[in-house]
Enzyme design. Structure first.
Site, PDB file in Angstrom:
ATOM      1  CG  HIS A 102      -1.613   1.275   1.480  1.00  0.00           C
ATOM      2  ND1 HIS A 102      -2.738   1.626   0.761  1.00  0.00           N
ATOM      3  CD2 HIS A 102      -1.390   2.289   2.346  1.00  0.00           C
ATOM      4  CE1 HIS A 102      -3.170   2.795   1.182  1.00  0.00           C
ATOM      5  NE2 HIS A 102      -2.357   3.229   2.146  1.00  0.00           N
ATOM      6  CG  HIS A 105      -5.852   6.750  -0.762  1.00  0.00           C
ATOM      7  ND1 HIS A 105      -5.282   6.603   0.491  1.00  0.00           N
ATOM      8  CD2 HIS A 105      -6.795   5.784  -0.850  1.00  0.00           C
ATOM      9  CE1 HIS A 105      -5.860   5.587   1.122  1.00  0.00           C
ATOM     10  NE2 HIS A 105      -6.790   5.080   0.332  1.00  0.00           N
ATOM     11  CG  ASP A 109      -6.941  17.193  -5.221  1.00  0.00           C
ATOM     12  OD1 ASP A 109      -5.952  16.447  -5.451  1.00  0.00           O
ATOM     13  OD2 ASP A 109      -7.415  17.335  -4.076  1.00  0.00           O
ATOM     14  NE  ARG A 117      -4.189  16.020  -3.329  1.00  0.00           N
ATOM     15  CZ  ARG A 117      -4.758  15.491  -2.231  1.00  0.00           C
ATOM     16  NH1 ARG A 117      -4.024  15.010  -1.237  1.00  0.00           N
ATOM     17  NH2 ARG A 117      -6.077  15.438  -2.141  1.00  0.00           N
ATOM     18  CB  CYS A 119      -2.014  11.730  -1.368  1.00  0.00           C
ATOM     19  SG  CYS A 119      -1.894  12.341   0.289  1.00  0.00           S
TER      20      CYS A 119
END
Length: 132
Positions: A102, A105, A109, A117, A119
């Site tokens: 993982h 996300h 935007d 983006r 993140c």
């Protein structure tokens, strides 16, 4: 690209408890606490699980969100996106496509040229500075 698979015990041996929580259990580090959220040193960000180069510093930008943010991965084939419906939200999770760690996300935007983006948790990555 060849998939990297390990047992849970092997992941626990390789990663710190914090890295394991984020990369293998889909955790999230607190905003503004990660090692790379405000780093501006030129270099490459690699997957903490398998070392795959994921993001380059020239795609990093300050999104003001407290996590390292990038507008494009080095190679889109190295990341995978899945729908994440945890915590009462619908988001797009980003995973390493090589070892299934993982990463964070992706949101629509971000800045041009992609408008995205990514993140990403600092704990999901290692950083390799450009040679001086």
């Amino acid at each position: 690209m060849q998939k990297v698979t390990k047992t849970d015990a092997q992941w626990r041996e390789q990663l710190t408890p914090e890295q394991y929580y984020v990369a293998r259990q889909k955790g999230t580090e607190r905003a503004f606490t990660g090692e790379y959220w405000n780093t501006s040193t030129p270099g490459i960000y690699r997957c903490v699980g398998c070392g795959t180069p994921l993001f380059a510093s020239d795609t990093k930008f300050d999104a003001g969100c407290g996590w390292p943010s990038y507008f494009d991965p080095i190679d889109p084939a190295r990341v995978r996106e899945e729908t994440d419906t945890s915590h009462g939200m619908v988001r797009t999770e980003v995973l390493c496509n090589i070892c299934d760690s993982h990463l964070g996300h992706v949101f629509p935007d971000g800045p041009p040229p992609t408008g995205l983006r990514y993140c990403i948790n600092s704990l999901s990555m290692t950083f390799e500075p450009d040679p001086a």
